[in-house]
Design a protein around this motif. Structure first.
Motif, short mmCIF file in Angstrom:
data_model
loop_
_atom_site.label_atom_id
_atom_site.label_comp_id
_atom_site.label_asym_id
_atom_site.label_seq_id
_atom_site.Cartn_x
_atom_site.Cartn_y
_atom_site.Cartn_z
N PHE A 221 71.48 9.14 26.46
CA PHE A 221 70.86 9.54 25.47
C PHE A 221 71.60 10.59 24.40
O PHE A 221 71.83 10.28 23.08
N TRP A 222 72.17 11.39 25.30
CA TRP A 222 73.05 12.42 24.32
C TRP A 222 74.40 11.83 23.67
O TRP A 222 74.86 12.18 22.80
N TRP A 223 74.61 10.73 24.31
CA TRP A 223 75.67 10.01 24.09
C TRP A 223 75.87 9.55 22.79
O TRP A 223 76.64 9.59 21.74
N ALA A 224 74.55 9.23 22.12
CA ALA A 224 74.44 8.86 20.60
C ALA A 224 74.79 9.89 19.71
O ALA A 224 75.01 9.48 18.62
N TRP A 225 74.74 11.08 20.25
CA TRP A 225 75.24 12.11 18.99
C TRP A 225 77.02 11.90 18.98
O TRP A 225 77.42 12.26 17.84
N LEU A 226 77.63 11.40 19.88
CA LEU A 226 78.80 11.29 19.78
C LEU A 226 79.37 9.86 19.30
O LEU A 226 80.57 9.67 18.86
N ASP A 227 78.51 8.83 19.40
CA ASP A 227 78.77 7.48 19.03
C ASP A 227 78.83 7.26 17.71
O ASP A 227 77.88 7.95 16.93
N ARG A 228 79.58 6.55 17.29
CA ARG A 228 79.97 6.28 15.71
C ARG A 228 78.62 5.69 15.03
O ARG A 228 78.63 5.99 13.84
N ASP A 229 78.21 4.84 15.88
CA ASP A 229 76.72 4.21 15.30
C ASP A 229 75.40 4.54 15.74
O ASP A 229 74.47 3.97 15.58
N ARG A 230 75.61 5.94 16.42
CA ARG A 230 74.39 6.54 16.98
C ARG A 230 73.91 5.73 18.22
O ARG A 230 72.57 5.90 18.21
N LEU A 231 74.35 4.92 18.75
CA LEU A 231 74.10 4.10 19.78
C LEU A 231 73.75 4.74 21.11
O LEU A 231 75.10 5.41 21.55
N THR A 232 72.88 4.46 21.99
CA THR A 232 72.93 5.32 23.44
C THR A 232 73.56 4.27 24.29
O THR A 232 73.89 3.13 23.72
N TRP A 233 73.57 4.48 25.61
CA TRP A 233 74.32 3.40 26.51
C TRP A 233 73.44 2.36 26.65
O TRP A 233 73.97 1.20 26.70
N HIS A 234 72.09 2.48 26.62
CA HIS A 234 71.23 1.58 26.73
C HIS A 234 71.47 0.32 25.33
O HIS A 234 71.02 -0.71 25.56
N ASP A 235 71.56 1.10 24.45
CA ASP A 235 71.78 0.23 23.20
C ASP A 235 72.88 -0.41 23.29
O ASP A 235 72.75 -1.71 23.02
N ARG A 236 73.79 -0.05 23.39
CA ARG A 236 75.37 -0.68 23.73
C ARG A 236 75.30 -1.81 24.76
O ARG A 236 75.67 -3.01 24.55
#
Length: 160
Positions: A130-145
């Motif tokens: 979930f916290w990954w969304a802050w770093l992701d260029r598209d604001r996607l989480t692991w489960h989104d990707r």
């Protein structure tokens, strides 16, 4: 003066805090499912065996692991059915967030189960996915990707 046709605005990407608040809200229906399943398991354990009715299911026993698996599957069924029919769980409604496919359409049941499974791993890793969304260029989480889905935020309805 000519009026240009207005296009509907693209759905906004929700702030990570709304996602986490939705998880807290969704804890309550999940907890109700877990309590119901626990009551059924306990009743079955008591009435099927020849033991003291005050005896609990042994910790770390096969029956307790089966109970946890059933709780996880029931929570997954609640999530997938909610996402499949309307795109939202109860916890997502107050913040107007919903699950959509990467193309904006309705995701498949397979993608939603994958989303739930990877989301579980993400939570077990201290919420790192979930916290990954802050770093992701598209604001996607692991489960989104992993599932090819995304969370979108619906615009406010007008008071008209």
């Amino acid at each position: 003066m000519s009026a240009s046709p207005s296009r509907p605005a693209a759905p906004a990407r929700p702030w990570i805090g709304w996602r986490l608040l939705a998880l807290v809200y969704d804890l309550w229906p999940a907890l109700a499912l877990w309590l119901l399943l626990s009551a059924l398991f306990t009743a079955g354990y008591t009435f099927a065996g020849h033991h003291d009715p005050h005896e609990n299911i042994a910790p770390m026993s096969a029956l307790q692991w089966l109970l946890w698996l059933c709780c996880w599957l029931a929570t997954g069924a609640y999530s997938v059915v909610s996402w499949r029919h309307g795109g939202q769980t109860l916890g997502m409604r107050p913040w107007r967030i919903r699950v959509r496919g990467r193309d904006g359409g309705q995701p498949s049941s397979r993608a939603l189960w994958l989303r739930f499974a990877i989301g579980t791993v993400s939570l077990l890793a201290g919420g790192l996915g979930f916290w990954w969304a802050w770093l992701d260029r598209d604001r996607l989480t692991w489960h989104d990707r992993a599932s090819g889905t995304r969370i979108v935020r619906d615009p406010k309805r007008s008071a008209h």
